[in-house]
Design a protein around this motif. Structure first.
Motif, short mmCIF file in Angstrom:
data_model
loop_
_atom_site.label_atom_id
_atom_site.label_comp_id
_atom_site.label_asym_id
_atom_site.label_seq_id
_atom_site.Cartn_x
_atom_site.Cartn_y
_atom_site.Cartn_z
N ARG A 101 0.83 -1.21 0.00
CA ARG A 101 0.00 0.00 0.00
C ARG A 101 0.86 1.25 0.00
NH1 ARG A 101 -3.11 -3.35 3.33
NH2 ARG A 101 -2.13 -2.53 5.22
N ASP A 105 1.01 4.06 -3.15
CA ASP A 105 0.71 5.48 -3.00
C ASP A 105 1.77 6.36 -3.65
OD1 ASP A 105 -1.56 4.83 -1.63
OD2 ASP A 105 -0.68 5.16 0.36
N LYS A 106 3.01 5.89 -3.74
CA LYS A 106 4.10 6.72 -4.21
C LYS A 106 4.63 6.36 -5.59
CE LYS A 106 5.42 7.84 0.41
NZ LYS A 106 6.16 8.88 0.98
N ARG A 112 2.50 0.89 -10.77
CA ARG A 112 1.33 0.46 -10.01
C ARG A 112 0.59 -0.67 -10.73
NH1 ARG A 112 -1.74 5.83 -8.88
NH2 ARG A 112 0.16 6.98 -9.04
#
Length: 147
Positions: A101, A105-106, A112
């Motif tokens: 997670r 997010d980054k 992703r």
């Protein structure tokens, strides 16, 4: 009659406008292609995706080898050790989910997408992962006992 680069000479202003428009479009496509090659950030992201794909393939190979070894070791283990291995694998899975997670997010979008594919493969092969984690714990315990 033709121009030096092979196009016919326009006989009317409308034909000339059409030729100019076609030339603009061709030039625009050429500029876009050159800009794409010069865009270091995009090329670096593309390379990162390629490296991640190669790493995923290698991880798959290693995973299957580890599963084979874990299966052989697990068949020889007493039940209390198997239970410890299962708990350790569950804890590892929880920590991996938290790390996933954070990374998601980054990370850039192409990374992703590949990560999501890897997570899906892990969910589909949960038993294999648990077996590999169990084998890892068992090997660790065996090495610790000898040392």
């Amino acid at each position: 009659m033709t121009q030096p680069h092979g196009e016919p000479i326009a006989e009317s202003p409308d034909e000339l406008r059409e030729q100019v428009e076609q030339t603009r479009h061709a030039l625009g496509r050429t500029v876009e292609a050159l800009a794409g090659k010069a865009d270091v950030k995009v090329r670096a992201q593309e390379r990162a995706v390629e490296v991640k794909e190669q790493a995923a393939l290698k991880a798959g190979e290693l995973k299957s080898k580890a599963a084979e070894a874990a299966s052989r070791v697990q068949d020889k283990l007493p039940d209390p050790v198997k239970d410890t291995a299962v708990r350790a694998a569950e804890q590892a899975r929880a920590k991996a989910a938290r790390a996933g997670r954070l990374i998601q997010d980054k990370a850039p979008e192409p990374v992703r997408a590949r990560t999501a594919q890897g997570a899906q493969m892990a969910r589909e092969n949960r038993g294999l992962l648990l077996t590999a984690a169990g084998a890892g714990v068992v090997l660790w315990l065996l090495c610790r006992r000898k040392g």
